[in-house]
Design a protein around this motif. Structure first.
Motif, PDB file in Angstrom:
ATOM      1  N   PHE A  53       0.846  -1.198   0.000  1.00  0.00           N
ATOM      2  CA  PHE A  53       0.000   0.000   0.000  1.00  0.00           C
ATOM      3  C   PHE A  53       0.879   1.245   0.000  1.00  0.00           C
ATOM      4  CE2 PHE A  53      -3.891  -1.976   2.411  1.00  0.00           C
ATOM      5  CZ  PHE A  53      -4.165  -2.760   1.313  1.00  0.00           C
ATOM      6  N   SER A  54       0.390   2.300  -0.594  1.00  0.00           N
ATOM      7  CA  SER A  54       1.125   3.563  -0.654  1.00  0.00           C
ATOM      8  C   SER A  54       1.177   4.264   0.700  1.00  0.00           C
ATOM      9  CB  SER A  54       0.493   4.494  -1.690  1.00  0.00           C
ATOM     10  OG  SER A  54      -0.855   4.776  -1.339  1.00  0.00           O
ATOM     11  N   ARG A  55       0.228   3.922   1.580  1.00  0.00           N
ATOM     12  CA  ARG A  55       0.202   4.446   2.943  1.00  0.00           C
ATOM     13  C   ARG A  55      -0.580   3.466   3.797  1.00  0.00           C
ATOM     14  NH1 ARG A  55      -4.603   6.278   4.741  1.00  0.00           N
ATOM     15  NH2 ARG A  55      -6.195   6.889   3.263  1.00  0.00           N
ATOM     16  N   ASN A  56      -0.666   3.722   5.079  1.00  0.00           N
ATOM     17  CA  ASN A  56      -1.397   2.843   5.974  1.00  0.00           C
ATOM     18  C   ASN A  56      -2.901   3.076   5.792  1.00  0.00           C
ATOM     19  OD1 ASN A  56      -2.877   2.214   8.543  1.00  0.00           O
ATOM     20  ND2 ASN A  56      -0.892   1.329   9.021  1.00  0.00           N
ATOM     21  N   PHE A  57      -3.581   2.047   5.299  1.00  0.00           N
ATOM     22  CA  PHE A  57      -5.028   2.118   5.119  1.00  0.00           C
ATOM     23  C   PHE A  57      -5.772   1.348   6.203  1.00  0.00           C
ATOM     24  CE2 PHE A  57      -3.624   3.214   0.854  1.00  0.00           C
ATOM     25  CZ  PHE A  57      -4.475   4.251   0.540  1.00  0.00           C
ATOM     26  N   GLY A  58      -5.057   0.604   7.038  1.00  0.00           N
ATOM     27  CA  GLY A  58      -5.678  -0.121   8.132  1.00  0.00           C
ATOM     28  C   GLY A  58      -5.829  -1.605   7.858  1.00  0.00           C
ATOM     29  N   LYS A  59      -6.056  -2.318   8.943  1.00  0.00           N
ATOM     30  CA  LYS A  59      -6.114  -3.779   8.899  1.00  0.00           C
ATOM     31  C   LYS A  59      -7.231  -4.298   7.994  1.00  0.00           C
ATOM     32  CE  LYS A  59      -5.871  -7.729  11.931  1.00  0.00           C
ATOM     33  NZ  LYS A  59      -5.679  -8.186  13.300  1.00  0.00           N
ATOM     34  N   GLU A  60      -8.391  -3.679   8.043  1.00  0.00           N
ATOM     35  CA  GLU A  60      -9.515  -4.161   7.227  1.00  0.00           C
ATOM     36  C   GLU A  60      -9.177  -4.090   5.738  1.00  0.00           C
ATOM     37  OE1 GLU A  60     -12.000  -5.513   9.082  1.00  0.00           O
ATOM     38  OE2 GLU A  60     -10.917  -4.758  10.818  1.00  0.00           O
ATOM     39  N   SER A  61      -8.589  -2.988   5.313  1.00  0.00           N
ATOM     40  CA  SER A  61      -8.198  -2.847   3.905  1.00  0.00           C
ATOM     41  C   SER A  61      -7.154  -3.878   3.528  1.00  0.00           C
ATOM     42  CB  SER A  61      -7.658  -1.439   3.639  1.00  0.00           C
ATOM     43  OG  SER A  61      -8.677  -0.485   3.787  1.00  0.00           O
ATOM     44  N   ALA A  62      -6.230  -4.138   4.432  1.00  0.00           N
ATOM     45  CA  ALA A  62      -5.197  -5.137   4.165  1.00  0.00           C
ATOM     46  C   ALA A  62      -5.808  -6.532   4.017  1.00  0.00           C
ATOM     47  CB  ALA A  62      -4.153  -5.117   5.284  1.00  0.00           C
ATOM     48  N   ILE A  63      -6.743  -6.864   4.898  1.00  0.00           N
ATOM     49  CA  ILE A  63      -7.403  -8.169   4.817  1.00  0.00           C
ATOM     50  C   ILE A  63      -8.116  -8.327   3.480  1.00  0.00           C
ATOM     51  CG2 ILE A  63      -9.333  -9.552   5.730  1.00  0.00           C
ATOM     52  CD1 ILE A  63      -8.507  -8.537   8.545  1.00  0.00           C
ATOM     53  N   PHE A  64      -8.885  -7.328   3.097  1.00  0.00           N
ATOM     54  CA  PHE A  64      -9.646  -7.437   1.845  1.00  0.00           C
ATOM     55  C   PHE A  64      -8.748  -7.414   0.611  1.00  0.00           C
ATOM     56  CE2 PHE A  64     -13.113  -6.813   4.734  1.00  0.00           C
ATOM     57  CZ  PHE A  64     -14.096  -7.630   4.192  1.00  0.00           C
ATOM     58  N   ALA A  65      -7.630  -6.709   0.663  1.00  0.00           N
ATOM     59  CA  ALA A  65      -6.677  -6.747  -0.450  1.00  0.00           C
ATOM     60  C   ALA A  65      -6.105  -8.152  -0.600  1.00  0.00           C
ATOM     61  CB  ALA A  65      -5.556  -5.734  -0.225  1.00  0.00           C
ATOM     62  N   GLY A  66      -5.755  -8.779   0.514  1.00  0.00           N
ATOM     63  CA  GLY A  66      -5.244 -10.144   0.469  1.00  0.00           C
ATOM     64  C   GLY A  66      -6.276 -11.128  -0.052  1.00  0.00           C
ATOM     65  N   LEU A  67      -7.513 -10.990   0.399  1.00  0.00           N
ATOM     66  CA  LEU A  67      -8.576 -11.881  -0.077  1.00  0.00           C
ATOM     67  C   LEU A  67      -8.835 -11.689  -1.567  1.00  0.00           C
ATOM     68  CD1 LEU A  67     -11.135 -11.702   2.881  1.00  0.00           C
ATOM     69  CD2 LEU A  67      -9.635 -13.625   2.265  1.00  0.00           C
ATOM     70  N   THR A  68      -8.730 -10.459  -2.037  1.00  0.00           N
ATOM     71  CA  THR A  68      -8.939 -10.178  -3.460  1.00  0.00           C
ATOM     72  C   THR A  68      -7.885 -10.881  -4.317  1.00  0.00           C
ATOM     73  OG1 THR A  68      -9.973  -8.052  -2.967  1.00  0.00           O
ATOM     74  CG2 THR A  68      -9.076  -8.322  -5.183  1.00  0.00           C
ATOM     75  N   GLU A  69      -6.670 -10.946  -3.836  1.00  0.00           N
ATOM     76  CA  GLU A  69      -5.572 -11.562  -4.600  1.00  0.00           C
ATOM     77  C   GLU A  69      -5.490 -13.070  -4.440  1.00  0.00           C
ATOM     78  OE1 GLU A  69      -3.451 -10.152  -6.875  1.00  0.00           O
ATOM     79  OE2 GLU A  69      -4.865  -8.489  -6.633  1.00  0.00           O
ATOM     80  N   ALA A  70      -6.070 -13.609  -3.390  1.00  0.00           N
ATOM     81  CA  ALA A  70      -5.960 -15.038  -3.092  1.00  0.00           C
ATOM     82  C   ALA A  70      -6.659 -15.875  -4.154  1.00  0.00           C
ATOM     83  CB  ALA A  70      -6.552 -15.329  -1.720  1.00  0.00           C
ATOM     84  N   LYS A  71      -6.033 -16.977  -4.524  1.00  0.00           N
ATOM     85  CA  LYS A  71      -6.561 -17.851  -5.563  1.00  0.00           C
ATOM     86  C   LYS A  71      -7.060 -19.190  -5.039  1.00  0.00           C
ATOM     87  CE  LYS A  71      -5.224 -14.872  -8.631  1.00  0.00           C
ATOM     88  NZ  LYS A  71      -5.924 -13.638  -8.350  1.00  0.00           N
ATOM     89  N   GLY A  72      -6.830 -19.495  -3.776  1.00  0.00           N
ATOM     90  CA  GLY A  72      -7.130 -20.818  -3.242  1.00  0.00           C
ATOM     91  C   GLY A  72      -8.603 -21.127  -3.078  1.00  0.00           C
ATOM     92  N   ASP A  73      -8.892 -22.407  -2.861  1.00  0.00           N
ATOM     93  CA  ASP A  73     -10.252 -22.868  -2.600  1.00  0.00           C
ATOM     94  C   ASP A  73     -10.711 -22.470  -1.200  1.00  0.00           C
ATOM     95  OD1 ASP A  73     -10.444 -24.020  -5.110  1.00  0.00           O
ATOM     96  OD2 ASP A  73      -9.727 -25.974  -4.409  1.00  0.00           O
ATOM     97  N   CYS A  74      -9.731 -22.157  -0.349  1.00  0.00           N
ATOM     98  CA  CYS A  74     -10.020 -21.600   0.968  1.00  0.00           C
ATOM     99  C   CYS A  74      -8.880 -20.649   1.319  1.00  0.00           C
ATOM    100  CB  CYS A  74     -10.189 -22.681   2.036  1.00  0.00           C
ATOM    101  SG  CYS A  74      -8.721 -23.660   2.384  1.00  0.00           S
ATOM    102  N   CYS A  75      -9.147 -19.746   2.242  1.00  0.00           N
ATOM    103  CA  CYS A  75      -8.146 -18.739   2.630  1.00  0.00           C
ATOM    104  C   CYS A  75      -8.115 -18.621   4.142  1.00  0.00           C
ATOM    105  CB  CYS A  75      -8.517 -17.368   2.053  1.00  0.00           C
ATOM    106  SG  CYS A  75      -8.623 -17.320   0.269  1.00  0.00           S
ATOM    107  N   VAL A  76      -6.919 -18.471   4.682  1.00  0.00           N
ATOM    108  CA  VAL A  76      -6.743 -18.236   6.110  1.00  0.00           C
ATOM    109  C   VAL A  76      -6.220 -16.813   6.281  1.00  0.00           C
ATOM    110  CG1 VAL A  76      -5.442 -18.873   8.184  1.00  0.00           C
ATOM    111  CG2 VAL A  76      -6.296 -20.657   6.651  1.00  0.00           C
TER     112      VAL A  76
END
Length: 186
Positions: A53-76
């Protein structure tokens, strides 16, 4: 400093259990060498990906960015400081193979916290629990979500989501796995 340690800890546990994986680290605008460490690790380990991220957007934004990029059948979803014990992922995965679509890590205890922080957290979660009808007392962001639950979460129109509650609110076959909050490594 935790990037490599977290990766190698998780990799060892998942390789031993023969669970295929990718790890997506999200650098939430840190001012140190976090993203460079992620890039360096990914050069030798193709299962590692990074988002910066270009700056700190917070934990929620980080979680959703990771989920958006994840390709697996399940995500932790887990913190990089290893307070969420990686060995618990194996139990979460087993429950997922049995048909659970959301496996929630719930705190057996809050670990070592400042008493004021504990008091404020208990008050906050008590209010949220009453408002949502979801018991948030021992909730955490440490969860396994089936691909359908991930996709449903990503389709929600909320502009400022509270993942800890939203992942319970979306429905799906859910169970809980208790865990002991570990000592923060860094």
């Amino acid at each position: 400093d935790m990037i490599s340690a977290t990766f190698h800890t998780v990799k060892e546990i998942l390789d031993k259990s023969q669970i295929p994986f990718e790890i997506i680290f999200v650098d939430d605008g840190s001012g140190d060498l976090t993203y460079e460490n992620i890039v360096n690790l990914s050069q030798n380990h193709p299962e590692v990906k990074g988002i910066s991220f270009s700056r700190n957007f917070g934990k929620e934004s980080a979680i959703f960015a990771g989920l958006t990029e994840a390709k697996g059948d399940c995500c932790v979803i887990m913190d990089c400081d290893l307070q969420h014990p990686p060995a618990t992922i194996v139990e979460m995965y087993r429950l997922w193979t049995e048909g659970y679509e959301v496996v929630e890590g719930v705190k057996a205890s809050r670990g070592k916290e400042n008493p004021l922080h504990t008091f404020c957290a208990n008050g906050f979660y008590s209010i949220i629990s009453r408002l949502t009808g979801i018991d948030m007392a021992n909730a955490s962001d440490f969860k396994l979500l089936d691909r359908q639950a991930v996709d449903a979460s990503l389709e929600m129109p909320e502009r400022a989501p509270f993942f800890r509650a939203l992942s319970s609110w979306i429905g799906f076959q859910t169970c809980q796995v208790p865990f002991e909050v570990q000592e923060r490594t860094v």
